[in-house]
Design an enzyme around this catalytic site. Structure first.
Site, PDB file in Angstrom:
ATOM      1  NE  ARG A  51      -4.009  -2.060   2.406  1.00 15.61           N
ATOM      2  CZ  ARG A  51      -4.352  -2.336   3.441  1.00 15.61           C
ATOM      3  NH1 ARG A  51      -4.498  -1.926   4.563  1.00 15.61           N
ATOM      4  NH2 ARG A  51      -5.311  -3.504   3.072  1.00 15.61           N
ATOM      5  NE  ARG A  55      -6.712   4.399   3.266  1.00 15.53           N
ATOM      6  CZ  ARG A  55      -7.275   3.747   4.017  1.00 15.53           C
ATOM      7  NH1 ARG A  55      -8.419   4.163   4.726  1.00 15.53           N
ATOM      8  NH2 ARG A  55      -6.811   2.570   4.464  1.00 15.53           N
ATOM      9  NE  ARG A  64      -9.909   7.735  -3.271  1.00 17.15           N
ATOM     10  CZ  ARG A  64     -10.944   7.910  -2.851  1.00 17.15           C
ATOM     11  NH1 ARG A  64     -11.774   8.765  -3.962  1.00 17.15           N
ATOM     12  NH2 ARG A  64     -11.740   7.096  -1.720  1.00 17.15           N
ATOM     13  CG  ASP A 101      -9.450  -2.793  -4.119  1.00 23.68           C
ATOM     14  OD1 ASP A 101      -9.169  -2.479  -3.016  1.00 23.68           O
ATOM     15  OD2 ASP A 101     -10.278  -3.758  -3.944  1.00 23.68           O
ATOM     16  CE1 TYR A 179     -13.222  -7.313   1.715  1.00 26.62           C
ATOM     17  CE2 TYR A 179     -11.510  -8.723   1.100  1.00 26.62           C
ATOM     18  CZ  TYR A 179     -11.636  -7.606   1.933  1.00 26.62           C
ATOM     19  OH  TYR A 179     -10.908  -6.797   2.682  1.00 26.62           O
TER      20      TYR A 179
END
Length: 386
Positions: A51, A55, A64, A101, A179
């Protein structure tokens, strides 16, 4: 099943001209990662962070503001720009990993996936019973459904200008199944794990369906320019050792075998593949994953809860290892970061074999960019072999 087994080759546009595509990229200047992934004890450990495009970076947050998460994933120019952000910021990084993703695979299978700011991923219509498997696309054309990712990889290889290798990836079938059955993340995994008890054969069927799409996706990424691959089994630790061996392992092995077989069929030299089965830390599981000639995985990613010396003793020198700094070390201040990097680098050097330095899971959003930079500096300093 062996790695030389024949598989149907997926429909991807670079299938017949991968050599031409590869020749169009600038020469690679830093091959440390690729050498470590082949088992070489490199002069220092190559380092990248899961990652790393995300963020914690202000430049990512700026993008974003005007683009949704999946818009970023599915727009090649944006995905490429986000992938390059940490490489442009941190000259000490030894690898890039394409921004995307793992849940693009359920999307390709026909499921709706939303990314809600307060909840994370949400699948509004999860798979509740085996009959719901019939809702999935029976034959996924990865070029049609996921070609945006291949375009992003080709753009990124050009944008990297040979600075570091590019890693492609996918989620592992068990993690994706979780998921797809839970409808999002979970603390108990009661919906997805209950499938393994109540519908064991149907679960294996679902895992195989997912694995086939994952493998085709990885092949497409390699032909578009990915130089190494990683399979993320983020929820592997939720399974018992028996369940991992019975369900998750065969599906993950199907991916690696299919990818390597297809690449061999078309004359591609192949790429190294890493399996990161987070939390699947039973000694029997490490033994199961210890032989790359059986599993097809050249490197095993380790989370921060295991000792590299103990793992090396279990798996031997035939498989390479990646990890396994605690992600929260990045909140420890400069002195804390340096001491821990020095300590764990010493352990890893004693363990021997191919080592790729990384966190034991993804970098978290509140990390200060300068602390990430300091971590990389410390790895460069303390992972050097005498």
């Amino acid at each position: 099943m062996t790695i030389t087994e024949k598989y149907d080759v997926p429909q991807v546009k670079n299938l017949g001209k991968w050599q031409e595509v590869e020749k169009s990229f600038p020469p690679l200047k830093n091959d440390l990662l690729l050498r470590a992934a082949k088992g070489e004890e490199t002069e220092r450990a190559p380092v990248w962070v899961m990652r790393q495009a995300g963020r914690y970076l202000p430049e990512f947050l700026e993008v974003r503001k005007s683009h949704s998460f999946f818009e970023c994933c599915q727009t090649p120019s944006i995905a490429s720009a986000l992938t390059l952000q940490p490489i442009d910021r941190y000259p000490r990084l030894d690898a890039s990993i394409i921004f995307c993703d793992i849940l693009v695979v359920p999307q390709a299978l026909g499921m709706e996936v939303l990314m809600e700011p307060s909840k994370g991923p949400v699948l509004p219509q999860p798979l509740v019973t085996p009959e719901d498997i019939n809702r999935l696309n029976p034959k996924v054309n990865v070029e049609k459904e996921l070609g945006y990712l291949f375009e992003a990889i080709t753009l990124t290889r050009k944008g990297l200008a040979g600075r570091v290798p590019l890693i492609g990836f996918c989620g592992a079938p068990w993690t994706l199944m979780a998921y797809m059955c839970e409808g999002g993340g979970s603390k108990t995994f009661e919906k997805s794990k209950s499938w393994l008890y109540e519908y064991p054969e149907e679960s294996k069927r679902l895992l195989r369906i997912v694995a086939d799409v994952c493998a085709d996706l990885l092949v497409g990424q390699v032909l578009a320019g990915a130089q190494m691959l990683q399979v993320f089994d983020s929820w592997a630790g939720e399974l018992t050792p028996y369940q991992y061996r019975e369900f998750a392992y065969p599906a993950s092995i199907h991916i690696s075998h299919k990818v390597k077989s297809i690449l061999k069929q078309i004359g591609h030299p192949g790429v190294a593949i890493t399996l990161f089965a987070k939390g699947a830390n039973a000694p029997s599981t490490f033994k199961l994953l210890s032989d790359p000639t059986v599993t097809g995985y050249d490197t095993l990613g380790l989370d921060w809860t295991v000792d590299p010396l103990e793992v090396r003793e279990l798996v031997g020198r035939q498989v390479n290892l990646q990890g396994n700094f605690d992600p929260t070390v990045l909140y420890g201040g400069k002195d804390g970061i340096e001491k821990e990097v020095e300590r764990l680098s010493t352990v890893w050097k004693k363990a021997g074999g191919g080592w790729i330095a990384n966190l034991g899971h993804g970098i978290t959003p509140n990390v200060k960019p300068e602390d990430m930079g300091w971590f990389l500096e410390c790895v460069h300093k303390y992972s050097k072999r005498s």
